[in-house]
Write a protein that holds these residues in place. Structure first.
Motif, PDB file in Angstrom:
ATOM      1  N   VAL A   1      37.369  31.913  44.991  1.00  0.00           N
ATOM      2  CA  VAL A   1      38.518  32.382  44.215  1.00  0.00           C
ATOM      3  C   VAL A   1      38.068  32.722  42.794  1.00  0.00           C
ATOM      4  CG1 VAL A   1      40.831  31.828  43.355  1.00  0.00           C
ATOM      5  CG2 VAL A   1      40.069  30.919  45.562  1.00  0.00           C
ATOM      6  N   ASP A   2      38.276  33.968  42.412  1.00  0.00           N
ATOM      7  CA  ASP A   2      37.968  34.422  41.057  1.00  0.00           C
ATOM      8  C   ASP A   2      36.556  34.029  40.620  1.00  0.00           C
ATOM      9  OD1 ASP A   2      40.507  35.513  40.907  1.00  0.00           O
ATOM     10  OD2 ASP A   2      41.350  33.829  39.787  1.00  0.00           O
TER      11      ASP A   2
ATOM     12  N   LEU B   1      50.783  27.051  52.011  1.00  0.00           N
ATOM     13  CA  LEU B   1      50.704  28.472  51.684  1.00  0.00           C
ATOM     14  C   LEU B   1      49.626  28.714  50.636  1.00  0.00           C
ATOM     15  CD1 LEU B   1      54.518  29.305  51.457  1.00  0.00           C
ATOM     16  CD2 LEU B   1      52.924  29.929  53.301  1.00  0.00           C
ATOM     17  N   LEU B   2      48.989  29.880  50.722  1.00  0.00           N
ATOM     18  CA  LEU B   2      47.953  30.245  49.771  1.00  0.00           C
ATOM     19  C   LEU B   2      48.498  30.212  48.345  1.00  0.00           C
ATOM     20  CD1 LEU B   2      45.082  31.181  49.174  1.00  0.00           C
ATOM     21  CD2 LEU B   2      45.843  33.535  49.652  1.00  0.00           C
ATOM     22  N   ALA B   3      49.723  30.668  48.145  1.00  0.00           N
ATOM     23  CA  ALA B   3      50.328  30.648  46.806  1.00  0.00           C
ATOM     24  C   ALA B   3      50.354  29.235  46.236  1.00  0.00           C
ATOM     25  CB  ALA B   3      51.745  31.220  46.853  1.00  0.00           C
TER      26      ALA B   3
ATOM     27  N   VAL C   1      48.056  38.839  45.581  1.00  0.00           N
ATOM     28  CA  VAL C   1      46.646  38.623  45.244  1.00  0.00           C
ATOM     29  C   VAL C   1      45.805  39.519  46.148  1.00  0.00           C
ATOM     30  CG1 VAL C   1      47.006  36.224  44.501  1.00  0.00           C
ATOM     31  CG2 VAL C   1      46.328  36.690  46.865  1.00  0.00           C
ATOM     32  N   ASP C   2      44.533  39.568  45.873  1.00  0.00           N
ATOM     33  CA  ASP C   2      43.596  40.303  46.708  1.00  0.00           C
ATOM     34  C   ASP C   2      42.885  39.294  47.606  1.00  0.00           C
ATOM     35  OD1 ASP C   2      41.957  43.154  46.558  1.00  0.00           O
ATOM     36  OD2 ASP C   2      40.700  41.480  47.180  1.00  0.00           O
ATOM     37  N   LEU C   3      42.913  39.525  48.907  1.00  0.00           N
ATOM     38  CA  LEU C   3      42.212  38.673  49.869  1.00  0.00           C
ATOM     39  C   LEU C   3      41.284  39.556  50.686  1.00  0.00           C
ATOM     40  CD1 LEU C   3      41.664  36.033  51.413  1.00  0.00           C
ATOM     41  CD2 LEU C   3      43.712  36.512  52.788  1.00  0.00           C
ATOM     42  N   ASP C   4      40.002  39.355  50.497  1.00  0.00           N
ATOM     43  CA  ASP C   4      38.981  40.133  51.217  1.00  0.00           C
ATOM     44  C   ASP C   4      39.197  41.633  51.098  1.00  0.00           C
ATOM     45  OD1 ASP C   4      37.616  37.830  51.986  1.00  0.00           O
ATOM     46  OD2 ASP C   4      38.798  37.603  53.817  1.00  0.00           O
ATOM     47  N   GLY C   5      39.552  42.078  49.903  1.00  0.00           N
ATOM     48  CA  GLY C   5      39.666  43.502  49.637  1.00  0.00           C
ATOM     49  C   GLY C   5      41.014  44.125  49.925  1.00  0.00           C
TER      50      GLY C   5
ATOM     51  N   GLY D   1      36.784  30.896  54.128  1.00  0.00           N
ATOM     52  CA  GLY D   1      35.635  31.790  54.198  1.00  0.00           C
ATOM     53  C   GLY D   1      35.845  33.114  53.486  1.00  0.00           C
ATOM     54  N   GLY D   2      37.000  33.269  52.869  1.00  0.00           N
ATOM     55  CA  GLY D   2      37.349  34.540  52.251  1.00  0.00           C
ATOM     56  C   GLY D   2      37.134  34.579  50.755  1.00  0.00           C
ATOM     57  N   GLU D   3      37.372  35.763  50.231  1.00  0.00           N
ATOM     58  CA  GLU D   3      37.257  36.052  48.800  1.00  0.00           C
ATOM     59  C   GLU D   3      38.651  36.381  48.280  1.00  0.00           C
ATOM     60  OE1 GLU D   3      35.180  36.899  45.237  1.00  0.00           O
ATOM     61  OE2 GLU D   3      34.126  36.521  47.129  1.00  0.00           O
ATOM     62  N   VAL D   4      39.135  35.585  47.329  1.00  0.00           N
ATOM     63  CA  VAL D   4      40.452  35.792  46.738  1.00  0.00           C
ATOM     64  C   VAL D   4      40.284  36.167  45.268  1.00  0.00           C
ATOM     65  CG1 VAL D   4      42.668  34.715  46.136  1.00  0.00           C
ATOM     66  CG2 VAL D   4      41.544  34.143  48.309  1.00  0.00           C
ATOM     67  N   THR D   5      40.991  37.208  44.851  1.00  0.00           N
ATOM     68  CA  THR D   5      41.036  37.565  43.436  1.00  0.00           C
ATOM     69  C   THR D   5      42.487  37.494  42.995  1.00  0.00           C
ATOM     70  OG1 THR D   5      39.157  39.057  43.690  1.00  0.00           O
ATOM     71  CG2 THR D   5      40.493  39.321  41.700  1.00  0.00           C
ATOM     72  N   THR D   6      42.723  36.735  41.937  1.00  0.00           N
ATOM     73  CA  THR D   6      44.060  36.629  41.358  1.00  0.00           C
ATOM     74  C   THR D   6      44.082  37.437  40.063  1.00  0.00           C
ATOM     75  OG1 THR D   6      43.665  34.725  39.916  1.00  0.00           O
ATOM     76  CG2 THR D   6      44.181  34.248  42.235  1.00  0.00           C
ATOM     77  N   ILE D   7      45.240  37.539  39.462  1.00  0.00           N
ATOM     78  CA  ILE D   7      45.358  38.221  38.180  1.00  0.00           C
ATOM     79  C   ILE D   7      44.421  37.593  37.154  1.00  0.00           C
ATOM     80  CG2 ILE D   7      47.283  36.796  37.353  1.00  0.00           C
ATOM     81  CD1 ILE D   7      47.004  40.576  36.768  1.00  0.00           C
ATOM     82  N   GLN D   8      44.197  36.298  37.259  1.00  0.00           N
ATOM     83  CA  GLN D   8      43.337  35.598  36.312  1.00  0.00           C
ATOM     84  C   GLN D   8      41.866  35.932  36.495  1.00  0.00           C
ATOM     85  OE1 GLN D   8      46.086  32.035  37.114  1.00  0.00           O
ATOM     86  NE2 GLN D   8      44.741  31.333  35.479  1.00  0.00           N
ATOM     87  N   GLY D   9      41.512  36.520  37.616  1.00  0.00           N
ATOM     88  CA  GLY D   9      40.120  36.870  37.871  1.00  0.00           C
ATOM     89  C   GLY D   9      39.774  38.302  37.529  1.00  0.00           C
ATOM     90  N   LEU D  10      40.731  39.070  37.001  1.00  0.00           N
ATOM     91  CA  LEU D  10      40.464  40.483  36.727  1.00  0.00           C
ATOM     92  C   LEU D  10      39.687  40.715  35.437  1.00  0.00           C
ATOM     93  CD1 LEU D  10      43.764  42.291  37.792  1.00  0.00           C
ATOM     94  CD2 LEU D  10      41.680  41.870  39.122  1.00  0.00           C
TER      95      LEU D  10
END
Length: 184
Positions: free
Chosen positions: A8-9, A22-24, A50-54, A69-78
C-alpha cells in the motif's frame, strides 16, 4: 482470521484480518490511511475509490483479503517527495472541491480516466466520474480541474500535442466554451 500481505502506497503490510473486513476499513482503521473516506459502505458515492492492481475500485466493495498480494494506491500515495501530481494541483487551482469529502475518490477516478484517455472532452470526464458523487460543487469545477490536469500533463511532455491542442485541453475547451451539461 486470514493472513494477508498487501503493498500500500509503497509499503508492504502483513496482517491477520477477518475475512469479511472491507478494504476501506483495513486502510483506515488498521493502516491509519484516513485520506480514503467512507461515505456510504454501499459503493454508491465513490469517496473511497483507490487503485488496486492498476484499476480503480471502490474500497467499500472490496474485501481486504481480495487485495492479498496486490498493490494498492490511495490518495495519500500519489504525491512524490511532497509534490502534488498535476491532477491534485489542478483540483486545488481550479477549486474542484468545497468540503473535500469526495475529492480523494474524484481524483483517483479522474487519474484512471487520464491513464486511459489523456485528452478527454468535458463529456468524457463527466461520464468517467458518474460513479462519484459530490453534494457541494455542481461538478463544473471538477470537470475544469480534470481538463486542466490533462493539459498540464500534455504540455509537460507526457503527450505530443500542438500548442493549440495543449492550450485547449488545459482550458477545457474544444474550440469553444465548456459545455453546460447536467451533473454526472
Amino acid at each position: 482470521m486470514t493472513h494477508i500481505k498487501v503493498h500500500v502506497d509503497g509499503t508492504t503490510y502483513e496482517d491477520d484480518v477477518e475475512p469479511r473486513l472491507l478494504l476501506a476499513h483495513y486502510l483506515r482503521d488498521r493502516l491509519g490511511l484516513t485520506g480514503t473516506p467512507i461515505g456510504c459502505d454501499t459503493s454508491n458515492c465513490g469517496t473511497c475509490t483507490v487503485d488496486l492492481d492498476g484499476a480503480t475500485v471502490k474500497s467499500c466493495s472490496v474485501l481486504a483479503v481480495q487485495a492479498d498480494g496486490g498493490e494498492v494506491t490511495t490518495i495519500q500515495g500519489l504525491a512524490k517527495d511532497g509534490e502534488w501530481t498535476a491532477l491534485q494541483q489542478a483540483f486545488h487551482e481550479h477549486h474542484g472541491l468545497q468540503c473535500g469529502y469526495c475529492t480523494p475518490g474524484m481524483i483517483m477516478a479522474a487519474r484512471d480516466l487520464l491513464r486511459e484517455n489523456p485528452l478527454p472532452t468535458p463529456s468524457d470526464v463527466r461520464q468517467a466520474l458518474e460513479g462519484n458523487l459530490c453534494r457541494c460543487t455542481g461538478y463544473q469545477n471538477i470537470v475544469r480541474a480534470v481538463l486542466a490536469a490533462a493539459g498540464q500533463e500534455a504540455t509537460s511532455g507526457q503527450q505530443t500535442l500542438s500548442g493549440h491542442e495543449a492550450t485547449s485541453a488545459a482550458q477545457g475547451t474544444s474550440g469553444g466554451q465548456l459545455t453546460k451539461e447536467a451533473p454526472a
